[in-house]
Design a protein around this motif. Structure first.
Motif, PDB file in Angstrom:
ATOM      1  N   TRP A 144      -7.376   9.762   0.175  1.00 34.22           N
ATOM      2  CA  TRP A 144      -6.909   9.173   1.681  1.00 34.22           C
ATOM      3  C   TRP A 144      -5.499   9.759   1.959  1.00 34.22           C
ATOM      4  N   SER A 145      -4.943   9.248   2.932  1.00 29.19           N
ATOM      5  CA  SER A 145      -3.660   9.704   3.493  1.00 29.19           C
ATOM      6  C   SER A 145      -2.860   9.001   2.909  1.00 29.19           C
ATOM      7  N   ALA A 146      -1.256   9.279   2.631  1.00 29.99           N
ATOM      8  CA  ALA A 146      -0.314   8.625   2.148  1.00 29.99           C
ATOM      9  C   ALA A 146       0.325   7.683   3.395  1.00 29.99           C
ATOM     10  N   GLY A 147      -0.022   7.948   4.592  1.00 30.52           N
ATOM     11  CA  GLY A 147       0.525   7.180   5.621  1.00 30.52           C
ATOM     12  C   GLY A 147       1.774   7.567   6.275  1.00 30.52           C
ATOM     13  N   THR A 152       4.551   3.192   2.719  1.00 30.73           N
ATOM     14  CA  THR A 152       3.093   3.181   2.883  1.00 30.73           C
ATOM     15  C   THR A 152       2.524   4.166   1.514  1.00 30.73           C
ATOM     16  N   ALA A 156       0.256   3.681  -1.618  1.00 25.07           N
ATOM     17  CA  ALA A 156      -1.009   4.319  -2.154  1.00 25.07           C
ATOM     18  C   ALA A 156      -0.744   4.760  -3.503  1.00 25.07           C
ATOM     19  N   GLN A 160      -3.721   3.978  -6.132  1.00 30.93           N
ATOM     20  CA  GLN A 160      -4.398   4.964  -6.929  1.00 30.93           C
ATOM     21  C   GLN A 160      -4.399   4.679  -8.487  1.00 30.93           C
ATOM     22  N   ARG A 297      -3.808   4.789   5.652  1.00 27.19           N
ATOM     23  CA  ARG A 297      -4.645   5.385   4.645  1.00 27.19           C
ATOM     24  C   ARG A 297      -5.798   6.240   5.379  1.00 27.19           C
ATOM     25  N   TYR A 390      -2.566  13.551   3.882  1.00 28.82           N
ATOM     26  CA  TYR A 390      -3.835  13.461   3.307  1.00 28.82           C
ATOM     27  C   TYR A 390      -3.864  14.588   2.091  1.00 28.82           C
ATOM     28  N   ASN A 393      -1.209  14.308  -0.874  1.00 25.24           N
ATOM     29  CA  ASN A 393      -1.120  12.783  -1.562  1.00 25.24           C
ATOM     30  C   ASN A 393      -1.520  12.721  -2.887  1.00 25.24           C
TER      31      ASN A 393
END
Length: 489
Positions: A144-147, A152, A156, A160, A297, A390, A393
């Motif tokens: 997913w994305s780190a934002g 954010t 993450a 994780q 995310r 993403y 990340n």
């Protein structure tokens, strides 16, 4: 007795099919009887397939230790007189269940091909019916994305680390054996148990890496291999994910231009720049969609999942329109496909994709310092505002135990047919080119100016289908690399 990793491939190539082959601790796996039964899968049952379970070692360095069972399916060759052998397969992922994969792929194969091969589907170890990994994750997957902010990203990192810890607690040492090299060894046990000297193979996406690893470990057991939407083995897997950032930004531009031409329908902007700006604004803050709150995310991933296929442009435009309405505070309900995606992504229902993490993290080590990922994310934002956070990340692999074996270096003269679309957003075109270099006896079929990931069996294309079916039927590769273009329709 533990076998040194360097010797495993040598030991495993000694199948008991050949007269005079000395017995090894693996002989009982190679010589096991195969009992076929109904599959209990609607598609497989419809096409007359039968299923079986093949016993393999959990740890190939301890062949007298624990075992697991690998589920396979078989659609028998339609003409026993022409039969050449078996064709194994993998649909990608990693972590994708493939038991019924050949039920779909065979629909684009010619009668000459289906008459010659028993088509073998397989749930790889750790997946589906094959001793599935279940880490009890509260979400669907680790990609997913780190934002948009450092805060954010910190969340993450914590999330994780939590995913990795859950797998360690719940699966213990078993998860270390859910790897590509062990799946390749399982394939060779399947080959021998089915009484075959060699296998042919069709692999898509991650399945191309599995196929390439098999050709490296078992070159003398490799017959006709087709690798569709290939991964560069030297970049697997973190490098492939990073490669996808720029490719998805380019695909987003392509989609934005298409959507801008249809502004009276979607009202997202009259220019590609306006449409892209709307998307970028949507991914910066959480959005409530029906009963779900989707944070930074996962918002980019709701776009990412539809970009690989240009035929999904309209569905993606409708999805972004819905997101825009939700962000504006309008009451919206997810479409059926979006609801299903949200259930999986946000809550891991019906089951999370921890098997993917097990394979990716167990195959190759990655950097562990979060600061390195943050620097890469920040550098990517200027040119990859949507997908850079993403593609760069941190993942659970940064908190995973060190892999038991080194990553496989692929470089061999096994013939193969590699299929790659220039607009692929998941495994970018250059990855297919690089795999072609690593396998100089292969040929590359380029599908030019098409945005598509996974071509054969998914996107009708006369040129690609002719090349694939000709190779499987006759063993004839193109004289040189081949360029195809989209069918006129």
């Amino acid at each position: 007795m533990n076998l040194p990793h360097a010797l495993l491939g040598v030991v495993l190539t000694g199948a008991t099919l050949l007269p005079g082959t000395p017995a090894t601790p693996l002989t009982r796996f190679y010589d096991q009887p195969v009992e076929w039964a109904a599959c209990g899968d609607p598609l497989l049952d419809h096409v007359g397939a039968r299923c079986a379970q093949i016993t393999v070692p959990l740890d190939y360095s301890q062949p007298r230790g624990k075992t697991i069972k690998i589920a396979i399916s078989r659609i028998k060759a339609t003409d026993p007189g022409k039969r050449r052998g078996v064709m194994l397969s993998n649909p990608g992922g990693p972590g994708g269940a493939g038991l019924n994969f050949m039920g779909y792929i065979s629909q684009r194969m010619t009668r000459e091909v289906t008459s010659r091969y028993d088509l073998i589907g397989m749930d790889p170890r750790g997946v589906g019916r094959s001793a599935p990994v279940d880490c009890g994750w509260p979400i669907g997957h680790m990609l997913w994305s780190a934002g948009p902010t450092r805060a954010t990203f910190r969340r993450a990192v914590q999330a994780q680390a939590d995913l990795a810890q859950r797998c360690a607690r719940r699966e213990g040492d078993r998860i270390a054996h859910i790897t590509t090299r062990n799946t390749a060894r399982d394939m060779d046990v399947i080959r021998a148990a089915l009484g075959e000297a060699k296998i042919s193979y069709f692999g898509m996406s991650y399945g191309t890496y599995l196929g390439a690893v098999y050709t490296q470990m078992f070159p003398q057991r490799s017959d006709r291999f087709v690798l569709d939407s290939a991964i560069d083995p030297a970049r697997y897997m973190a490098g492939s994910i990073r490669n996808s950032g720029p490719a998805n930004e380019a695909a987003l531009d392509d989609w934005a231009a298409w959507t801008a031409e249809r502004d009276p329908e979607y009202h997202l902007g009259t220019t590609a720049r306006q449409v892209r700006a709307r998307v970028e604004s949507l991914i910066k803050t959480p959005i409530r969609i029906g009963e779900h709150l989707v944070d930074e995310r996962f918002l980019p991933m709701l776009i990412f999942t539809l970009l690989p296929d240009a035929r999904e442009n309209a569905r993606l435009a409708a999805r972004v329109r819905l997101l825009a309405d939700a962000a504006a505070g309008k009451p919206v309900r997810p479409s059926a496909d979006l609801e299903q995606e949200l259930q999986f992504t946000l809550y891991g229902k019906p089951q999370g994709y921890a098997s993917q993490a097990a394979v990716i993290c167990g195959d190759a080590a990655v950097p562990r310092d979060p600061a390195r990922y943050w620097r890469d994310i920040q550098r990517s934002r200027a040119t990859q505002p949507v997908f850079g956070p993403y593609a760069n990340n941190i993942t659970a692999c940064a908190f995973w135990p060190t892999p038991r074996e080194p990553a496989t270096k692929v470089g061999n003269d096994v013939p193969a047919l590699i299929v790659q679309a220039t607009g692929d957003t998941r495994t970018v075109y250059q990855e297919g080119v690089n795999l072609r270099r690593a396998m100089p006896a292969a040929r590359l079929v380029t599908l030019r100016d098409v945005r598509m990931h996974g071509v054969f069996g998914r996107l009708p294309n006369t040129c690609v289908e002719t090349a694939v079916n000709t190779y499987f039927a006759s063993g004839t590769l193109p004289a040189d690399d081949l360029t195809c273009r989209a069918d006129p329709s």
